[in-house]
Motif scaffolding. Structure first.
Motif, PDB file in Angstrom:
ATOM      1  N   ARG A 217       0.834  -1.210   0.000  1.00 25.09           N
ATOM      2  CA  ARG A 217       0.000   0.000   0.000  1.00 25.09           C
ATOM      3  C   ARG A 217       0.867   1.258   0.000  1.00 25.09           C
ATOM      4  N   ARG A 218       1.975   1.229   0.729  1.00 28.20           N
ATOM      5  CA  ARG A 218       2.915   2.359   0.675  1.00 28.20           C
ATOM      6  C   ARG A 218       3.410   2.555  -0.750  1.00 28.20           C
ATOM      7  N   GLU A 219       3.825   1.450  -1.356  1.00 31.02           N
ATOM      8  CA  GLU A 219       4.375   1.526  -2.711  1.00 31.02           C
ATOM      9  C   GLU A 219       3.333   2.037  -3.700  1.00 31.02           C
ATOM     10  N   ARG A 220       2.109   1.601  -3.529  1.00 35.24           N
ATOM     11  CA  ARG A 220       1.032   2.040  -4.426  1.00 35.24           C
ATOM     12  C   ARG A 220       0.795   3.539  -4.290  1.00 35.24           C
ATOM     13  N   ALA A 221       0.756   4.039  -3.065  1.00 31.88           N
ATOM     14  CA  ALA A 221       0.532   5.475  -2.844  1.00 31.88           C
ATOM     15  C   ALA A 221       1.657   6.296  -3.449  1.00 31.88           C
ATOM     16  N   VAL A 222       2.885   5.848  -3.307  1.00 27.49           N
ATOM     17  CA  VAL A 222       4.047   6.575  -3.816  1.00 27.49           C
ATOM     18  C   VAL A 222       4.096   6.529  -5.337  1.00 27.49           C
ATOM     19  N   GLU A 223       3.999   5.333  -5.898  1.00 21.03           N
ATOM     20  CA  GLU A 223       4.150   5.166  -7.349  1.00 21.03           C
ATOM     21  C   GLU A 223       2.999   5.789  -8.129  1.00 21.03           C
ATOM     22  N   LEU A 224       1.790   5.712  -7.597  1.00 19.19           N
ATOM     23  CA  LEU A 224       0.605   6.163  -8.345  1.00 19.19           C
ATOM     24  C   LEU A 224       0.071   7.506  -7.860  1.00 19.19           C
ATOM     25  N   ALA A 225       0.884   8.254  -7.135  1.00 19.95           N
ATOM     26  CA  ALA A 225       0.439   9.569  -6.672  1.00 19.95           C
ATOM     27  C   ALA A 225      -0.007  10.424  -7.842  1.00 19.95           C
TER      28      ALA A 225
ATOM     29  N   ASP B  17      -9.030   3.581  -3.763  1.00 19.50           N
ATOM     30  CA  ASP B  17      -8.221   2.673  -2.954  1.00 19.50           C
ATOM     31  C   ASP B  17      -8.682   2.722  -1.499  1.00 19.50           C
ATOM     32  N   VAL B  18      -8.875   3.924  -0.981  1.00 20.17           N
ATOM     33  CA  VAL B  18      -9.347   4.076   0.398  1.00 20.17           C
ATOM     34  C   VAL B  18     -10.728   3.450   0.565  1.00 20.17           C
ATOM     35  N   MET B  19     -11.587   3.594  -0.445  1.00 21.81           N
ATOM     36  CA  MET B  19     -12.922   3.023  -0.361  1.00 21.81           C
ATOM     37  C   MET B  19     -12.872   1.491  -0.319  1.00 21.81           C
ATOM     38  N   ARG B  20     -12.071   0.888  -1.198  1.00 21.05           N
ATOM     39  CA  ARG B  20     -12.070  -0.579  -1.244  1.00 21.05           C
ATOM     40  C   ARG B  20     -11.385  -1.177  -0.022  1.00 21.05           C
ATOM     41  N   TRP B  21     -10.447  -0.452   0.575  1.00 23.45           N
ATOM     42  CA  TRP B  21      -9.777  -0.928   1.786  1.00 23.45           C
ATOM     43  C   TRP B  21     -10.585  -0.652   3.047  1.00 23.45           C
ATOM     44  N   LYS B  22     -11.740  -0.027   2.913  1.00 22.19           N
ATOM     45  CA  LYS B  22     -12.600   0.336   4.052  1.00 22.19           C
ATOM     46  C   LYS B  22     -11.809   1.161   5.080  1.00 22.19           C
TER      47      LYS B  22
END
Length: 579
Positions: free
Chosen positions: A457-465, A473-478
């Motif tokens: 999740r860290r990597e996703r936030a950084v790479e796809l900023a 992403d926040v919605m599906r992760w509740k």
């Protein structure tokens, strides 16, 4: 007749579009009909060209990523907690779908079976894309796979189940994958774009079901793994690695590379196709976007360590906190030493352009002015980096992830910017407490893969900023409660002068009361122009006066507009707990 009005308008709008989009050299407008159109590849192409601007997300939908990682002004109502049930609009529109179904209904006029299958596949890709956006936003919606006429009983169709919607999306995409061409066309949909959408949609559905306690999560996660691996193995896409700043340069171009990018939106001033990202990130009037402090804290150190493990990391000021970090930080925001492309002039972050002080540079081109709505930067819709992230996340959630999987996905992203790789055993042995915190992370991640899921999740936030993923992403992760947390920016130890680009000259003066004499290029009065968490020192705090409340019982879905429910004679049912 009241309950048919909106559908009749949809029907007429589709007819008007059909007339406007035809090749008038073939048949006079007055006699144009599906019996004389859709008879060859050129006509199918002309008609389907409208799908791209109508259905694909636009540049602003993508770069104006608005959630907790990037903070803008004003906040989106869904993030601020101020959302109400609208009367109409709000994404509940079906015009584009009718046009897609119209092609599918009439493509049989083309005798060439291969051509017909290809354009049916294109239409089904766009129908899947259309419905995926509806599924994310509203959950259950009516599924229409035929053209609805003004007298059709299907006008009064209720919402279909979530399973029917996602399974229909997958079925459409499987057809598209089989029949779309495989050649790389970065501005045109091909079979790899269909695989990319299948990867994205099934990851969303699998994780949404897992964290929202809906059955069959693993089924969709396995479909994500299958689609991701096939795209990675067969598509021939690799990460762009040219130059010293490949991550930044990938986005700062008017001719995006098909080496990494699977599908992009093309922007050209000569075609009057423009967006506003340059002005959006470099003016004081169009949102003032900035990375949040929480997001900046998430970037690792250049040695691969956690920045939030450093002593007193909370008190580090801008110049210090940006040293020796994941290079993607300096390729996403202005950091000391930053120069615009084709310039040698160092420029500091401008706090009048950024709510948090963390001044975004993604998509920023050269040194020209940044006029309103004149940006030509190409905007990626799908790129192989996202597929790497999807694969790693789906396998981790299935408890099937291996180090080899990380080495062919996450660790390729890190290698591009010369960062150490992610070690699965180490991550799971010592999950990051910052990413697992209720204040700054995700409290509902558990199990043997907790540590590596947090790192993915860290990597996703950084790479796809700034690429349009964060809200959903926040919605599906509740994890919607993250929207309630303080929205913070840079830390300042007190009033006075600040050299933000570390070049020996003063860029910013913070003061209270009478404006002091200073060589600063920007003066901000604390308490008036800017607020700090501790009065005359601390972190910039944004939107302090908005009482943000995220209701776990309703806010993971948008409400259906009230007038649509009325027009359906209450056959449409409102999403839970929206009143």
């Amino acid at each position: 007749m009241k309950n048919k009005i909106s559908y009749i308008m949809l029907y007429l709008g589709g007819c008007l579009f059909f007339l406007a989009s035809c090749d008038l050299n073939k048949t006079p407008l007055a006699t144009l009909s599906p019996d004389t159109y859709f008879s060859n590849e050129k006509e199918l192409e002309l008609y389907s060209n409208k799908f791209y601007p109508d259905i694909l997300l636009t540049g602003p939908n993508i770069y104006s990523d608005n959630a907790d990682a990037i903070i803008i002004s004003p906040l989106n109502d869904a993030v601020s907690g101020q959302r109400m049930i609208p009367a109409t609009g709000s994404g509940w529109s079906w015009d584009a779908l009718r046009r897609v179904n119209y092609l599918l209904q009439n493509s049989h006029q083309t005798d060439d079976v291969t051509v017909r299958n290809q354009y049916n596949a294109l239409a089904k890709f766009f129908r899947a894309y259309f419905y995926f956006e509806k599924l994310k936003r509203f959950g259950e919606v009516p599924w229409f796979n035929t053209v609805i006429e003004s007298t059709d009983e299907l006008l009064f169709k209720p919402r279909d189940s979530r399973s029917l919607i996602i399974d229909s999306i997958v079925r459409d995409l499987d057809y598209a994958i089989e029949h779309l061409p495989a050649n790389k066309q970065v501005y045109r949909v091909n079979k790899w774009a269909a695989l990319a959408l299948k990867s994205r949609a099934t990851l969303f559905e699998g994780t949404f079901r897992k964290y929202h306690s809906v059955a069959d999560a693993d089924n969709y996660l396995r479909l994500c793994v299958e689609a991701s691996e096939r795209l990675m193995d067969e598509g021939g896409y690799t990460l762009y690695r040219t130059g010293s700043t490949p991550y930044r340069d990938l986005f700062a171009t008017t001719n995006i590379t098909s080496q990494e990018v699977i599908l992009a939106r093309d922007y050209q001033e000569s075609l009057n196709l423009l967006h506003n990202v340059q002005n959006y990130t470099n003016s004081s009037t169009t949102g003032r976007p900035g990375l949040s402090k929480t997001m900046v804290n998430s970037y690792l150190t250049s040695s691969g360590g956690r920045f939030t493990d450093l002593p007193n990391y909370q008190l580090k000021e801008f110049v210090e906190e940006t040293q020796n970090r994941d290079p993607r930080l300096a390729q996403t925001i202005r950091t000391p030493g930053y120069t615009r492309i084709n310039s040698t002039v160092r420029v500091a972050p401008n706090l009048s352009y950024s709510t948090t002080g963390y001044h975004l540079i993604k998509y920023t081109m050269g040194t020209a002015a940044d006029p309103f709505d004149k940006s030509e930067t190409d905007i990626p819709v799908f790129r192989i980096a996202e597929i790497y992230l999807n694969l790693a996340e789906a396998k981790a959630e299935l408890d099937e992830l291996t180090q080899a999987d990380l080495d062919k996905s996450i660790n390729l992203l890190r290698a591009r910017v010369n960062m150490p790789g992610l070690n699965m055993l180490n991550a799971n042995a010592n999950p990051d407490p910052y990413l697992g915190s209720a204040e700054t992370g995700y409290t509902n991640v558990s199990g043997t893969n907790k540590g590596v899921i947090l790192e993915i999740r860290r990597e996703r936030a950084v790479e796809l900023a700034m690429e349009g993923h964060r809200y959903y992403d926040v919605m599906r992760w509740k994890a919607g409660k993250l929207f309630e947390k303080p929205m913070l920016g840079m830390y300042f130890a007190g009033l006075g002068n600040y050299d933000l680009d570390n070049n020996g000259s003063i860029d910013l003066c913070l003061y209270q009361g009478t404006r002091p004499s200073s060589p600063a290029s920007l003066f901000l009065e604390v308490g008036t122009d800017i607020e700090l968490t501790e009065g005359n020192k601390g972190n910039i705090i944004v939107h302090r006066n908005i009482n943000r409340v995220f209701d776990e019982n309703k806010d993971y879905l948008y409400p259906i507009p009230s007038e649509e429910i009325n027009l359906s004679n209450d056959i449409l049912v409102q999403n839970p707990n929206w009143k």
